[in-house]
Structure formats: structure tokens, C-alpha cells
Scaffold this motif. Structure first.
Motif, PDB file in Angstrom:
ATOM      1  N   PHE A   1      -9.622 -24.998   7.265  1.00  0.00           N
ATOM      2  CA  PHE A   1      -8.830 -24.682   8.487  1.00  0.00           C
ATOM      3  C   PHE A   1      -8.842 -23.261   8.941  1.00  0.00           C
ATOM      4  O   PHE A   1      -9.125 -22.425   8.252  1.00  0.00           O
ATOM      5  N   PRO A   2      -8.717 -22.923  10.175  1.00  0.00           N
ATOM      6  CA  PRO A   2      -9.201 -21.956  10.898  1.00  0.00           C
ATOM      7  C   PRO A   2      -8.090 -20.877  10.603  1.00  0.00           C
ATOM      8  O   PRO A   2      -6.752 -20.824  10.631  1.00  0.00           O
ATOM      9  N   ILE A   3      -8.768 -19.564  10.292  1.00  0.00           N
ATOM     10  CA  ILE A   3      -8.242 -18.405  10.134  1.00  0.00           C
ATOM     11  C   ILE A   3      -8.085 -17.637  11.544  1.00  0.00           C
ATOM     12  O   ILE A   3      -9.175 -17.418  12.407  1.00  0.00           O
ATOM     13  N   GLN A   4      -6.905 -17.617  12.037  1.00  0.00           N
ATOM     14  CA  GLN A   4      -6.748 -17.207  13.600  1.00  0.00           C
ATOM     15  C   GLN A   4      -7.088 -15.849  13.931  1.00  0.00           C
ATOM     16  O   GLN A   4      -7.986 -15.711  14.835  1.00  0.00           O
ATOM     17  N   LYS A   5      -7.000 -14.815  13.011  1.00  0.00           N
ATOM     18  CA  LYS A   5      -7.772 -13.701  13.089  1.00  0.00           C
ATOM     19  C   LYS A   5      -8.985 -13.361  13.163  1.00  0.00           C
ATOM     20  O   LYS A   5      -9.581 -12.407  13.772  1.00  0.00           O
TER      21      LYS A   5
ATOM     22  N   GLU B   1      -9.197 -19.083  24.944  1.00  0.00           N
ATOM     23  CA  GLU B   1      -9.504 -20.282  25.803  1.00  0.00           C
ATOM     24  C   GLU B   1     -11.135 -20.854  25.540  1.00  0.00           C
ATOM     25  O   GLU B   1     -11.402 -22.166  25.441  1.00  0.00           O
ATOM     26  N   GLU B   2     -11.953 -19.614  25.313  1.00  0.00           N
ATOM     27  CA  GLU B   2     -13.327 -20.143  25.299  1.00  0.00           C
ATOM     28  C   GLU B   2     -13.576 -20.865  23.944  1.00  0.00           C
ATOM     29  O   GLU B   2     -14.145 -21.635  23.866  1.00  0.00           O
ATOM     30  N   LEU B   3     -12.884 -20.248  23.110  1.00  0.00           N
ATOM     31  CA  LEU B   3     -12.892 -20.731  21.392  1.00  0.00           C
ATOM     32  C   LEU B   3     -12.400 -21.903  21.536  1.00  0.00           C
ATOM     33  O   LEU B   3     -12.986 -23.114  20.832  1.00  0.00           O
TER      34      LEU B   3
ATOM     35  N   LEU C   1     -13.236 -21.789  14.512  1.00  0.00           N
ATOM     36  CA  LEU C   1     -13.021 -22.737  15.499  1.00  0.00           C
ATOM     37  C   LEU C   1     -11.952 -23.743  14.762  1.00  0.00           C
ATOM     38  O   LEU C   1     -11.456 -23.883  13.777  1.00  0.00           O
ATOM     39  N   ASN C   2     -11.090 -24.588  15.702  1.00  0.00           N
ATOM     40  CA  ASN C   2     -10.004 -25.290  15.552  1.00  0.00           C
ATOM     41  C   ASN C   2     -10.665 -26.634  15.021  1.00  0.00           C
ATOM     42  O   ASN C   2     -11.255 -27.324  15.472  1.00  0.00           O
ATOM     43  N   THR C   3     -10.186 -26.712  13.759  1.00  0.00           N
ATOM     44  CA  THR C   3     -10.651 -27.796  12.949  1.00  0.00           C
ATOM     45  C   THR C   3      -9.416 -29.038  12.578  1.00  0.00           C
ATOM     46  O   THR C   3      -9.688 -30.040  12.311  1.00  0.00           O
ATOM     47  N   TYR C   4      -8.262 -28.664  13.356  1.00  0.00           N
ATOM     48  CA  TYR C   4      -7.141 -29.603  13.195  1.00  0.00           C
ATOM     49  C   TYR C   4      -7.585 -30.970  13.978  1.00  0.00           C
ATOM     50  O   TYR C   4      -7.015 -32.063  13.190  1.00  0.00           O
TER      51      TYR C   4
ATOM     52  N   LYS D   1     -15.774 -28.958  21.919  1.00  0.00           N
ATOM     53  CA  LYS D   1     -17.151 -29.611  22.062  1.00  0.00           C
ATOM     54  C   LYS D   1     -17.684 -29.851  20.767  1.00  0.00           C
ATOM     55  O   LYS D   1     -18.565 -31.183  20.420  1.00  0.00           O
ATOM     56  N   VAL D   2     -17.515 -28.964  19.754  1.00  0.00           N
ATOM     57  CA  VAL D   2     -17.981 -29.188  18.510  1.00  0.00           C
ATOM     58  C   VAL D   2     -17.272 -30.531  17.738  1.00  0.00           C
ATOM     59  O   VAL D   2     -18.035 -31.439  17.295  1.00  0.00           O
TER      60      VAL D   2
END
Length: 196
Positions: free
Chosen positions: A52-56, A22-24, A60-63, A30-31
Motif C-alpha cells: 500500500f502506498p507511502i504517500q510521502k 494529479e499526474e500520479l 502509486l495508488n494500489t487501493y 493506467k497501471v
């Protein structure tokens, strides 16, 4: 010097690990908001390279950035690792990409086509940490340093970070500094190049 970098790398991996999903996502949004504002003041750029983000790794989410760039009719590129080599090859994304993860957990677009990296004007650069001079620490594989070194020096390099900068990070000869870094709180500018 390399031991200091390794300590910082370990510290920031741990700091990322401690972020809740949730914090990520909150920090990623915000980014994204800051990226949107930055793009509005750099609207002549048409060709963007995006990771694109490596989940593990809790990148940060770039989608949302992808969606924004495509809405604005920008051409979006990404990279994939060439098997057996410490190098990246450049892909141009289709209009509505679907992704699959490679062996490292990196999302790679299906149906993307190989292209010439010389078309790229802006690279959004993944990182673990950065400093007030624009130096960055990645995961230590060196893929992005090799990739960035291969591009025209006028290509704009924009880091994306959920954390604020360090004072100073030790550098090696092959390290390629950022021109900007965008965090949840602010956009840091490092380049003296007037074309940015």
C-alpha cells in the motif's frame, strides 16, 4: 556497482518527487487498468500479496487493486516490518480493512491477522526503477529482497511502476528479479517459467 544503483535510486526518487498528485493518480489508474487485464489472463491465482502506498514517497495508488481483488473473492495479504529486524511479517486482510500508518508512513491494516507467507501465489512488488531483464531498485532497505527470497521460487513476482524500464540495472547476489512488471503503457514479461 552500488554507487551506480545509488545514483539511479536518487534519480528516480527525484522523478517521483516531481510528479504532481494529479499526474500520479492518472498514472496509477493506467497501471490499474493494465493490472485488471493481466489478472483476467491469470485467473487461476487466488492469493495475492499487495503493498500500500507511502504517500510521502509518492508510491502509486494500489487501493483500486485491493478493491478489485476482493470483489473477485481473492485472498489479499500485505506485510509489516518486524520492529528491530530487517524483516517483514505477512498479514491477511479482513474484508473491509481500515489502515493506519506506521513510523515509515506505510499503511498497515488494522485487525489484520498474522499468517503463513507460504499461502501467497502472487506478490505485487514496490520499486523505484526496473530494467529490461526484470531487475529492480527499491528504497535500499532490502526488506522485499529478504521476503521474496523466503518464498517458493514459483511465486509470481509482479512489479508496478509509473516509469518505463532502464536498459540495465547493476545487480547484487541477493537481488530477486521480477517475473512481470506492469507500467501505465505495457506489461513486461521476464520469466521463462511456463506456469506463468
Amino acid at each position: 556497482m552500488s554507487s551506480e544503483k545509488e545514483l539511479l535510486r536518487k534519480e528516480y526518487k527525484q522523478r517521483r518527487k516531481e510528479l504532481s498528485r494529479e499526474e500520479l493518480e492518472r498514472l496509477s489508474l493506467k497501471v490499474f487498468s493494465k493490472v485488471e487485464a493481466w489478472l483476467a489472463t491469470h485467473d487461476t491465482y487466488r492469493h495475492f500479496h499487495l503493498f500500500f502506498p507511502i504517500q510521502k514517497q509518492k508510491e502509486l495508488n494500489t487501493y483500486p487493486i485491493l478493491e478489485l481483488l476482493q470483489r473477485e473473492d481473492k485472498t489479499v495479504y500485505t506485510s509489516r516490518v518486524i520492529p528491530g529486524k530487517a524483516m517483514l511479517e505477512t498479514l491477511v486482510l479482513p474484508a473491509h480493512p481500515e489502515f493506519e500508518e506506521d513510523d515509515w508512513g506505510i499503511p498497515v491494516p488494522k485487525d489484520a491477522k498474522l499468517t503463513d507467507p507460504d499461502l501467497v501465489e502472487v506478490v505485487f512488488v514496490p520499486l523505484l526503477a526496473f530494467d529490461e531483464k526484470g531487475n529492480r531498485i527499491g528504497f535500499g532497505k532490502g526488506y522485499y529482497d529478504v521476503f521474496l527470497s523466503s518464498l517458493d521460487r514459483r511465486v509470481c513476482k509482479v512489479g508496478l511502476s509509473v516509469f518505463p524500464p532502464e536498459g540495465l540495472i547493476p545487480t547484487n547476489q541477493h537481488d530477486v528479479p521480477l517475473d512481470f512488471c506492469i507500467t501505465p503503457e505495457k506489461v513486461f514479461t521476464f520469466s521463462q517459467n511456463s506456469s506463468f
